[in-house]
Design an enzyme around this catalytic site. Structure first.
Site, PDB file in Angstrom:
ATOM      1  N   HIS A 158       0.819  -1.219   0.000  1.00 36.76           N
ATOM      2  CA  HIS A 158       0.000   0.000   0.000  1.00 36.76           C
ATOM      3  C   HIS A 158       0.850   1.265   0.000  1.00 36.76           C
ATOM      4  CE1 HIS A 158      -3.640  -2.266   0.391  1.00 36.76           C
ATOM      5  NE2 HIS A 158      -3.261  -2.821   1.511  1.00 36.76           N
ATOM      6  N   ASP A 199      -2.525 -10.672  -2.679  1.00 35.33           N
ATOM      7  CA  ASP A 199      -3.117 -10.234  -1.418  1.00 35.33           C
ATOM      8  C   ASP A 199      -4.591  -9.875  -1.642  1.00 35.33           C
ATOM      9  OD1 ASP A 199      -2.078  -8.989   1.454  1.00 35.33           O
ATOM     10  OD2 ASP A 199      -3.804  -7.901   0.640  1.00 35.33           O
ATOM     11  N   HIS A 237      -6.163  -7.357  -0.662  1.00 37.84           N
ATOM     12  CA  HIS A 237      -6.329  -5.918  -0.875  1.00 37.84           C
ATOM     13  C   HIS A 237      -5.546  -5.444  -2.103  1.00 37.84           C
ATOM     14  CE1 HIS A 237      -6.879  -6.623   3.518  1.00 37.84           C
ATOM     15  NE2 HIS A 237      -7.890  -5.787   3.357  1.00 37.84           N
ATOM     16  N   ASP A 266      -4.544 -13.150   3.008  1.00 35.68           N
ATOM     17  CA  ASP A 266      -5.808 -12.698   3.630  1.00 35.68           C
ATOM     18  C   ASP A 266      -6.999 -12.991   2.720  1.00 35.68           C
ATOM     19  OD1 ASP A 266      -4.810  -9.153   3.362  1.00 35.68           O
ATOM     20  OD2 ASP A 266      -4.568 -10.824   1.978  1.00 35.68           O
TER      21      ASP A 266
HETATM   22  N1  LIG Z   1      -9.607  -2.288  10.706  1.00 34.97           N
HETATM   23  C1  LIG Z   1     -10.249  -3.091   9.664  1.00 34.97           C
HETATM   24  C2  LIG Z   1      -9.962  -2.436   8.360  1.00 34.97           C
HETATM   25  C3  LIG Z   1      -8.507  -2.670   7.993  1.00 34.97           C
HETATM   26  N2  LIG Z   1      -8.020  -1.580   7.136  1.00 34.97           N
HETATM   27  C4  LIG Z   1      -6.626  -1.710   6.705  1.00 34.97           C
HETATM   28  C5  LIG Z   1      -6.424  -2.929   5.839  1.00 34.97           C
HETATM   29  C6  LIG Z   1      -4.943  -3.023   5.481  1.00 34.97           C
HETATM   30  C7  LIG Z   1      -4.614  -4.260   4.690  1.00 34.97           C
HETATM   31  C8  LIG Z   1      -3.102  -4.447   4.608  1.00 34.97           C
HETATM   32  C9  LIG Z   1      -2.672  -5.584   3.655  1.00 34.97           C
HETATM   33  O1  LIG Z   1      -3.193  -6.835   4.092  1.00 34.97           O
HETATM   34  O2  LIG Z   1      -3.111  -5.343   2.340  1.00 34.97           O
HETATM   35  C10 LIG Z   1      -1.139  -5.667   3.655  1.00 34.97           C
HETATM   36  F1  LIG Z   1      -0.742  -6.612   2.784  1.00 34.97           F
HETATM   37  F2  LIG Z   1      -0.597  -4.499   3.287  1.00 34.97           F
HETATM   38  F3  LIG Z   1      -0.688  -5.971   4.864  1.00 34.97           F
HETATM   39 ZN   LIG Z   2      -4.182  -7.476   2.473  1.00 33.27          ZN
END
Ligand SMILES: NCCCNCCCCCC(O)(O)C(F)(F)F
Ligand SMILES: [Zn+2]
Length: 345
Positions: free
Chosen positions: A161, A197, A199, A286
């Site tokens: 990110h 991933d 995300h 994830d």
């Molecule tokens: N609090 C619940 C919402 C979470 N919002 C942030 C999500 C971040 C994902 C990070 C990721 O898994 O993409 C990485 F690979 F970068 F670690």
């Molecule tokens: Zn992620």
């Protein structure tokens, strides 16, 4: 397969996370790397090596000098401002506001300027941890450049990110992008990034968006409902020379193996057509059905299939650890990709 790891990842641990209106323990915790490391040892994946200190030059091949200086010095600034605890940004630009193209002077203004969310804080030692995660990715890249068919960079904090000059989503330095640039600087003329991933790797997309020498492919939760929201749509295909070299596969909540693997297979075929000399995999697990913050439904055996398919690309391959939060299955799922790769021969 060699694994690169440093206990220096413990130097980053945000004290909290705001999750669905509640202050909770951060999902991106040090235990994650320890669980994966334990599984690497349990299956006898191979040697576990500590990365050397690559200093700042390779990091500055991806991140801007002002951003690197900011990350390095912000905790000290925070203390000098009489603040204790951890450094947290708390406000970001809205789409109605005109963009600014140089960093403001105020501390909180620069925190906003150099970030896009408050998934994680900056502690007194976050910079050191992030720098060592970049070293971990560089050491893996150098192992592949040195002739290893593949290597595993067990990076923490994650990186995909983080953009040229911003942190967010638990990421501060883009470990995978730093490894990609290492391959490029060593003369590999075309490098592919496969981001599995859950995300969208918005940082990796931003870094290589205008470049035809790096193909970036990501399958992820559709930004219409999932973090990082605002981007990750299929229409984002790159710009300028990079047009056509950014591939986004947004997928709906509840996506299961058949649909996920169809997107993954298409991305693999596009990578085969790209004729790369190296592959960097942003390895997040994830996508697992029981991940606490994610909405896909892959199961543990599927991670072995992912590894086997990546092996069939027959490219020098660096795996860089990204996300995955289902603590009970994180180690098996992550390492299944690696053993799946190796067993495919
Ligand atoms: N609090 C619940 C919402 C979470 N919002 C942030 C999500 C971040 C994902 C990070 C990721 O898994 O993409 C990485 F690979 F970068 F670690
Ligand atoms: Zn992620």
């Amino acid at each position: 397969m060699k694994t690169f790891y440093t206990a220096d990842h413990h130097l980053h641990h945000s004290g909290m996370e705001l999750s669905f209106g509640k202050i909770v323990e951060t999902f991106e915790k040090p235990e994650r790397a320890e669980i994966i490391l334990a599984r690497v040892k349990e299956v006898g994946l191979g040697p576990i090596l500590t990365p050397q200190d690559y200093e700042l030059a390779p990091i500055k091949r991806v991140h801007t000098p002002d951003y690197v200086d900011f990350l390095k010095g912000v905790y000290e600034e925070w203390q000098a401002a009489g603040r204790d605890g951890e450094v947290w940004p708390y406000s970001w630009r809205h789409r109605s506001m005109p963009p600014i193209d140089k960093a403001p002077s105020g501390l909180d203004a620069r925190l906003s300027y150099y970030s896009f969310d408050m998934a994680g804080s900056i502690t007194a030692t976050t910079w050191q941890a992030a720098k060592r995660a970049a070293d971990t990715a560089l050491a893996g890249a150098d192992a592949v450049l040195g002739g290893e068919r593949t290597a595993f960079s067990l990076c923490r904090p994650p990186g995909h990110h983080a953009g040229r000059d911003f942190f967010g989503g638990y990421c501060y330095l883009n470990n995978a992008a730093i490894a990609v640039q290492r391959f490029r600087d060593a003369g590999r003329s075309r490098v592919a990034v496969l981001d599995v991933d859950y995300h969208h790797g918005n940082g990796t997309q931003e870094i290589f968006y205008d470049r035809a020498d790096v193909l970036v492919a990501s399958m992820h939760g559709d930004p219409d409902f999932e973090f990082p929201f605002h981007l990750g749509y299929a229409r984002e295909r790159g710009e300028g020379a990079g047009e056509g070299f950014n591939l986004n596969y947004p997928l709906p909540s509840g996506t299961q193996w058949p649909e996920w693997s169809a997107a993954f297979e298409d991305a693999c075929r596009r990578i085969e057509a790209f004729d790369a000399q190296a592959l960097v995999v942003s390895l997040g697990v994830d996508t697992y059905k029981e991940d606490p913050i994610s909405q896909f439904k892959l199961d543990t055996p599927h991670f072995s299939e992912i590894g086997a398919r990546i092996a069939a690309l027959d490219l020098p391959t660096l795996f860089v650890m990204e996300g995955g939060y289902a603590i009970g299955a994180l180690g098996v799922n992550a390492v299944n990709v690696l053993t799946g790769f190796e067993q495919a021969g």
